[in-house]
Motif scaffolding. Structure first.
Motif, PDB file in Angstrom:
ATOM      1  N   ILE A   1      -5.596 -26.761   3.875  1.00 22.48           N
ATOM      2  CA  ILE A   1      -6.688 -25.983   3.261  1.00 22.48           C
ATOM      3  C   ILE A   1      -8.033 -26.432   3.830  1.00 22.48           C
ATOM      4  O   ILE A   1      -8.884 -25.618   4.194  1.00 22.48           O
ATOM      5  CB  ILE A   1      -6.664 -26.139   1.725  1.00 22.48           C
TER       6      ILE A   1
ATOM      7  N   VAL B   1      -0.760 -20.991  -1.102  1.00 23.92           N
ATOM      8  CA  VAL B   1      -0.055 -22.081  -0.418  1.00 23.92           C
ATOM      9  C   VAL B   1       0.123 -23.285  -1.346  1.00 23.92           C
ATOM     10  O   VAL B   1       1.101 -24.035  -1.210  1.00 23.92           O
ATOM     11  CB  VAL B   1      -0.756 -22.496   0.898  1.00 23.92           C
TER      12      VAL B   1
ATOM     13  N   MET C   1      -1.811 -19.058   5.404  1.00 22.14           N
ATOM     14  CA  MET C   1      -3.166 -18.631   5.007  1.00 22.14           C
ATOM     15  C   MET C   1      -3.765 -17.658   6.018  1.00 22.14           C
ATOM     16  O   MET C   1      -4.403 -16.666   5.644  1.00 22.14           O
ATOM     17  CB  MET C   1      -4.069 -19.865   4.832  1.00 22.14           C
TER      18      MET C   1
ATOM     19  N   LYS D   1      -4.696 -13.739   5.184  1.00 19.97           N
ATOM     20  CA  LYS D   1      -6.053 -13.236   5.436  1.00 19.97           C
ATOM     21  C   LYS D   1      -6.018 -11.958   6.264  1.00 19.97           C
ATOM     22  O   LYS D   1      -6.840 -11.049   6.084  1.00 19.97           O
ATOM     23  CB  LYS D   1      -6.893 -14.307   6.149  1.00 19.97           C
TER      24      LYS D   1
ATOM     25  N   THR E   1      -5.831 -17.205  -0.659  1.00 19.15           N
ATOM     26  CA  THR E   1      -4.814 -17.847   0.199  1.00 19.15           C
ATOM     27  C   THR E   1      -4.560 -19.304  -0.197  1.00 19.15           C
ATOM     28  O   THR E   1      -3.414 -19.773  -0.150  1.00 19.15           O
ATOM     29  CB  THR E   1      -5.252 -17.782   1.668  1.00 19.15           C
ATOM     30  N   ALA E   2      -5.623 -20.033  -0.566  1.00 19.91           N
ATOM     31  CA  ALA E   2      -5.450 -21.454  -0.892  1.00 19.91           C
ATOM     32  C   ALA E   2      -4.523 -21.641  -2.085  1.00 19.91           C
ATOM     33  O   ALA E   2      -3.630 -22.494  -2.063  1.00 19.91           O
ATOM     34  CB  ALA E   2      -6.812 -22.089  -1.163  1.00 19.91           C
TER      35      ALA E   2
END
Length: 561
Positions: A346, A197, A181, A185, A193-194
């Motif tokens: 996260i 993953v 993540m 970014k 990003t969340a």
């Protein structure tokens, strides 16, 4: 909607899809913080969003489950004797109904101003501590161990006692999620990003045998939209839940107002209406509770993404809710393979934005008392409890305010040479005309029972320091906006006491409301209306015989209802 423009649609679609994609893993992760099954995070992302889009006054705020409220639920309900996950879920859903009812009542009673009692040092200390607690609470998923408590010290103690039981695979998966993540970014800030993953974690668990090595998965998530169900009311627990519900209602409102005010500076087309926000939040929580939602409010990160992605109206929220609804209908079997360590990664990355180090540094340099308030709130929240932290933080901030008002600033004024200005002698010592026969003081606060004795003692000190040549005391009342009955008694006593010493008391620059009080309570009659002046310089010139009072000066100085 009648004023909706076609040009808004592209931005609303883009923002709605982006926030929806972000909300799916976040909602599941935040439900885990609250101690609920992940699917309840998705439920909470549905109805409240739709209600706020219709009733809220901000067009960009993104409503849904948030880390702070989830932690408060875990902390508050964890302190109760609740047996079984079903009862725990029922209590969390009822809490949404309870909070919503409080918010609507506050909104209709125009009580939005209550959020002003949450001072920034208290909010900063509380938020930073809560962020650390959230991170610490996720250690069990990141390390692959079992922890029963949700308090900081017991969590750390249990963690250290199980260091030999850590699952290395869970650690690798969780840290890899954080690393990926952070890398994404840096490549581009708009990459979700969340969700990336989450997809990688699900693929890894599905296509490889890593679950054979003890890696915990989310497991089965019920398919379909939440059904209508009347929340169960735990009558025996209402008293214990009230403090938690009230604290959460105000904190949720505080989050909405602070986010909304920040957006107002960037978007000039809409203004936040605090009391309507309370009603919108409350309605969302109440209606949501009938569809198995736990408490919701505005999310800092999601709102920022919503704004940056181009949201123009609440249509963006409707699109986000639709995406979550589609996920519940068709994609829940996929999330069976999602590792808990990924959700923990996260959460742990999301909380870093809640920890503020810059503001405490500024307070330490400039305002030590508020820095102490921040630190005390931080430590109580971190080591004693979430509710205790916010309640005691507010209490200490009110005590600090009371202390300041009990000993406000009081300045001795002197006339600056060649001007009609009367300024603090400590700031302009070399420029002041020294007068032994006149004492001019300015009291920079309302005069009431809490500071009347301080006012009296400080004034007497200055009178004593002037010596026997003192003939007149002039109170510059421009900063005194109210005088209560206790202070009126002191003023009358002071007039008589000074008169016995052949010292004349004058009052200058009193505002209209203060003059009204002086006239109604008989202070002016005892003082003599001729001893009221519009400005300090007029009083001094009158004493010196330089400038006799004009008719207009006399009339203005005596004006009162």
């Amino acid at each position: 909607m009648p004023r909706y423009k076609r040009t808004y649609l592209s931005g609303d679609i883009s923002a709605g899809l982006t926030v929806g994609i972000m909300l799916i893993p976040q909602g599941m992760a935040y439900a885990m913080i609250a101690g609920l099954p992940p699917v309840y995070g998705l439920y909470a992302a549905l109805i409240p969003q739709i209600i706020y889009a219709i009733m809220g006054t901000s067009r960009q705020i993104a409503i849904g489950p948030v880390a702070m409220d989830s932690l408060l639920i875990a902390s508050g309900l964890g302190a109760l004797s609740i047996s079984g996950i079903e009862n725990y879920i029922a209590m969390a859903i009822f809490l949404s109904l309870f909070i919503g009812t409080i918010q609507i009542l506050l909104g209709f009673l125009k009580m939005g101003f209550l959020v002003n009692f949450l001072s920034r040092p208290v909010i900063s200390g509380f938020t930073s501590a809560a962020a650390l607690i959230i991170g610490i609470s996720q250690l069990k998923h990141l390390l692959g161990i079992s922890i029963s408590s949700n308090k900081t010290l017991p969590i750390l103690k249990q963690t250290f006692s199980q260091l030999d039981q850590i699952n290395p695979l869970a650690v690798v998966v969780g840290l890899s999620g954080i690393g990926i993540m952070l890398l994404l970014k840096r490549i581009h800030s708009q990459i979700p990003t969340a969700i990336v993953v989450v997809i990688l974690g699900i693929a890894m668990a599905y296509f490889t045998p890593i679950t054979d090595y003890g890696l915990q998965l989310v497991g089965k998530i019920p398919e379909g939209l939440p059904g209508f169900k009347v929340p169960e009311i735990p009558w025996s627990e209402l008293g214990q839940l009230f403090t938690l519900a009230l604290a959460m209602a105000l904190i949720a409102f505080m989050e909405v107002v602070s986010i909304g005010k920040a957006l107002e500076e960037k978007v000039k087309t809409s203004r936040l209406v605090p009391n309507q926000e309370l009603i919108a939040l409350g309605t969302g929580n109440i209606v949501g509770s009938f569809f198995q939602c736990y408490p919701t409010t505005a999310g800092f990160s999601r709102t920022a993404v919503n704004f940056q992605a181009g949201a123009k109206t609440g249509v963006a929220a409707l699109i986000s809710a639709a995406l979550v609804g589609l996920t519940l209908l068709f994609l829940t079997p996929v999330f069976y393979y999602l590792p808990n360590a990924i959700l923990a990664s996260i959460i742990m990355l999301a909380i870093t934005s809640l920890i503020d180090l810059k503001y405490p540094k500024e307070l330490y340099k400039n305002q030590k008392d508020e820095f102490a308030l921040l630190i005390v709130t931080f430590l109580i929240t971190l080591f004693v409890g979430i509710q205790e932290g916010i309640i005691l933080g507010v209490l200490f901030s009110l005590l600090l305010m009371v202390y300041r008002t009990s000993k406000p600033h009081m300045a001795v004024l002197g006339q600056i040479k060649g001007t009609t200005y009367f300024k603090n002698v400590n700031r302009f010592a070399t420029d002041i005309i020294e007068r032994k026969d006149i004492l001019v003081v300015r009291f920079d606060a309302q005069l009431f029972f809490g500071n009347k004795d301080y006012f009296y003692s400080e004034l007497n000190k200055h009178i004593m320091s002037k010596g026997p040549q003192l003939k007149t005391v002039i109170i510059n009342a421009e900063a005194i906006n109210y005088i209560d009955s206790s202070a009126i008694y002191i003023l009358k006593h002071l007039i008589l006491e000074l008169r016995e010493k052949d010292i004349l008391l004058m009052i200058a620059a009193a505002t209209g409301p203060t003059r009204d009080i002086l006239f109604k309570t008989g202070v002016t009659e005892m003082l003599g209306p001729e001893n009221l002046f519009v400005r300090v310089v007029e009083a001094v010139e009158f004493i010196d015989g330089i400038h006799p009072r004009t008719e207009i000066e006399d009339r203005v100085s005596r004006q009162s209802f």
